[in-house]
Each structure stands twice: as C-alpha cells, then as structure tokens.
Design an enzyme around this catalytic site. Sequence first.
Site, PDB file in Angstrom:
ATOM      1  N   ASN A   1     -21.783 -68.233   4.959  1.00 30.24           N
ATOM      2  CA  ASN A   1     -22.097 -66.872   5.410  1.00 30.24           C
ATOM      3  C   ASN A   1     -22.118 -65.944   4.184  1.00 30.24           C
ATOM      4  O   ASN A   1     -21.072 -65.636   3.626  1.00 30.24           O
ATOM      5  CB  ASN A   1     -21.032 -66.426   6.420  1.00 30.24           C
ATOM      6  CG  ASN A   1     -21.300 -65.043   6.992  1.00 30.24           C
ATOM      7  OD1 ASN A   1     -22.166 -64.314   6.509  1.00 30.24           O
ATOM      8  ND2 ASN A   1     -20.540 -64.670   8.004  1.00 30.24           N
ATOM      9  N   HIS A  45     -28.613 -64.443  11.807  1.00 31.04           N
ATOM     10  CA  HIS A  45     -27.539 -64.337  10.804  1.00 31.04           C
ATOM     11  C   HIS A  45     -26.776 -65.665  10.759  1.00 31.04           C
ATOM     12  O   HIS A  45     -26.500 -66.273  11.794  1.00 31.04           O
ATOM     13  CB  HIS A  45     -26.603 -63.188  11.200  1.00 31.04           C
ATOM     14  CG  HIS A  45     -25.377 -63.110  10.349  1.00 31.04           C
ATOM     15  ND1 HIS A  45     -25.422 -63.060   8.967  1.00 31.04           N
ATOM     16  CD2 HIS A  45     -24.048 -63.105  10.686  1.00 31.04           C
ATOM     17  CE1 HIS A  45     -24.193 -63.011   8.505  1.00 31.04           C
ATOM     18  NE2 HIS A  45     -23.347 -63.040   9.502  1.00 31.04           N
ATOM     19  N   CYS A  69     -22.204 -57.677   8.418  1.00 31.89           N
ATOM     20  CA  CYS A  69     -23.205 -58.746   8.507  1.00 31.89           C
ATOM     21  C   CYS A  69     -24.522 -58.282   9.139  1.00 31.89           C
ATOM     22  O   CYS A  69     -25.514 -59.005   9.115  1.00 31.89           O
ATOM     23  CB  CYS A  69     -22.647 -59.936   9.269  1.00 31.89           C
ATOM     24  SG  CYS A  69     -21.324 -60.747   8.369  1.00 31.89           S
TER      25      CYS A  69
END
Length: 331
Positions: A286, A256, A116
């Site tokens: 996500n 994020h 990520c």
Amino acid sequence: MSKIKAAITAVGSYAPEYKLTNAILETMVDTNDEWIQSRTGIKERRILQDKDKGTSFLAIKSAQDLLESKNVDPATIDLVVVATVTPDMPVASTAAYVATQIGAVNAFSFDLMAACSGFLYAMSLAASYIESGRYKKVLIIGADKMSSILDYTDRSTCIIFGDGAGAVLFEPSSNEYGFEDQILKSDGIGREFLKIDAGGSILPPSHQTIDDKLHYVFQDGKTVFKYAVSNMASVAEEIVIRNGLTNEDVDWLVPHQANKRIIDATAKRVNLPEEKVMMNIERYGNTTSATLPLLLKEYEPKLKKGDKLVFAAFGGGFTWGSILLTWAYDN
Ligand code: UT7
C-alpha cells in the site's frame, strides 16, 4: 458552447529500487510470508533507503517520467498538486518544491491530504479546474514515503505499506472522452482507527511523544477493513448504476491497493472478472497516495481510447469515493 471535458493525457511513475520482501520482514518482526500473502496479497514493497531524500524525490521522479513520456514542456503546466500524507516537511509545501525542480516555472502548487483517497480527490480537483476553463494543464502527483512514518517493530503496520509515486496530467479533452462522474465521501468517525497521534496541533512533538512512539502510523486493521470493504464496494457499485452501465460496459476497475481481499470484494460487488481488475499490490504493498497512478502507468499499454475506468479508494479520515472516467488515448 459544448462543455469542456477533462481528460488524462499522460502518466508517469517511480518506485525506489530496494525491495523489502516478506522474507526480509520475517527477520525483523514476528510474521511470516504465508500470513502476509493470505491476509493482504503482498509479496514485497519498495523502500526509499536514502535517508536524506524525502517524498519530493519520489514525486519529482514520477513527474519527470511523465514529462519525458509525452515530451511535455513543464513551463506550460498551470498547476501542480501533490497528494501525500508524508510531505517533506510539516510546513513548506512539497508541491512548490516539486514544481520548481521539474521546471514548472509558471505553475502554482499545493499539497492535498486525504490519506489513501488523496489521489482520487486530486483527480476530481484537476478535472474541475479543467472543466471550468480556468486552466489547461493540471499535473497531479500521488507520492508517499510511508517508510518514514512506520514502526518497523510493529507487525500490524510495517508489513502493509511501501514507498512510491505516480503522476497524471489532465488537459481539455480533444475528443468526447475523459472525466465522467464522481462520488466523494468522508466521515470523521474514522479518525480513531487510522492515524498518527502526535506531531500535529493536538499533540505537538515532545520527548514523551517520541518515547511513546506516537509519531508512527497506528491502525485498527479489523475496523478499517470492515469500513473499507463495505464503503469502497458501495460507491463503485453506485457510480456504475447511476451512469446506466452494466458490468459488461466497464473495462477496468482501478482500486486503491490496501488489501487484496478488499479489492476482490469490490470487484465482486460490481461483478467484474479478475482480468478487468488492475492489481499490483503484490509488488508494491500500500503506497497510500501513489497506488492509483502506479496502476495507471503499469496498465497504460493495455488501455484503449474509449475504455471505461471505475476508480475506487478508501483511506484514513475516513475518506473514500469513486470516479468514472473514459480513457482518451491509445498508447
Ligand atoms: O489504505 C488505507 C486503508 N487501510 C486498509 O484498508 C487496511 C484494512 N485492514 C487490513 O487490511 C487488515 O485488517 C490487516 C491486513 C491490517 C490485518 O488483517 P486481519 O485479517 O484483519 O488480521 P487481524 O488484525 O485481525 O489479526 C489476526 C491475527 C491476530 O492474532 P490472534 O489475535 O488471532 O492470535 C494478529 O495478532 O493475526 C495476527 N497478526 C499477524 N500475524 C502474523 C497481525 N499481524 C500479523 C503479522 N504476521 N504481520
């Protein structure tokens, strides 16, 4: 001679049309809309349903969106980096295929894998190449087809992730604005908590690994959450303080999109109100490498030359970090 500064000069994005809503997930696993929204902030995510299309499809679309938005000639691009955890294939570079397909015929290209934090690391890489004077146009793409590595019978992971892609072009700055500072970190202690066990060199694919469902994402959510909250907030706070800024000076937090509660905790630590925090987790979930550029594309109309942006990310590995960047153009 003054130092070359690296600026973002164009952005693009792409998300597949199909929306996997919480209501649909309720029919697939033992979950409910209330739980998902209160624990994660997610309402729906996009899924690339076309079985024969991979991450490159998403990446190409986002790059084409960027090229068209600023009329960039792809033949002038020097380097294409694709940050992803879901390359088209384990070996052939996804970035090489993407570069060729978009007409970046003079570029070299490679994939970057940092879960990520992949796009954040790619930003650092792009800025360094520009600042060194070696290259003038670096295209970085964050793209992931997370649906290809999810077990849709596992409610602890399938409700979180979605598919998407975003692209950013770095060039030498024509004003004093651009990339300012970075704090990048990693700690291998994290690999037990967020991983795909099989398919790599430790546990190559076999009938057994398939039967044991070891090719899907595994996450110890609670542990990852704990590390993510404390580390993402710490680096964001550190980069603000060490650059002599206060919360008043920061115009945008670009976090994020893993969990709304992690984003809120980070915003709280740097003392930023909701209206300064970029957020679209409710619509995309996500998307791993794609969250940051998806945000940039969505908020681009609101960004003004001189705005101070604090990026922050945390992901598998563990990997994490923060970047301070001054936005270089009015839309
Ligand atoms: O982007 C890379 C980095 N990743 C992250 O930052 C993700 C970090 N982790 C998280 O975001 C959260 O830990 C999750 C969203 C994954 C899970 O939220 P949580 O508040 O940590 O829930 P939990 O795993 O502690 O589970 C709480 C309860 C459990 O039930 P019991 O044992 O209390 O009876 C779970 O079985 O919720 C249950 N549960 C669910 N219930 C309904 C877990 N998943 C679900 C679900 N629907 N989908």
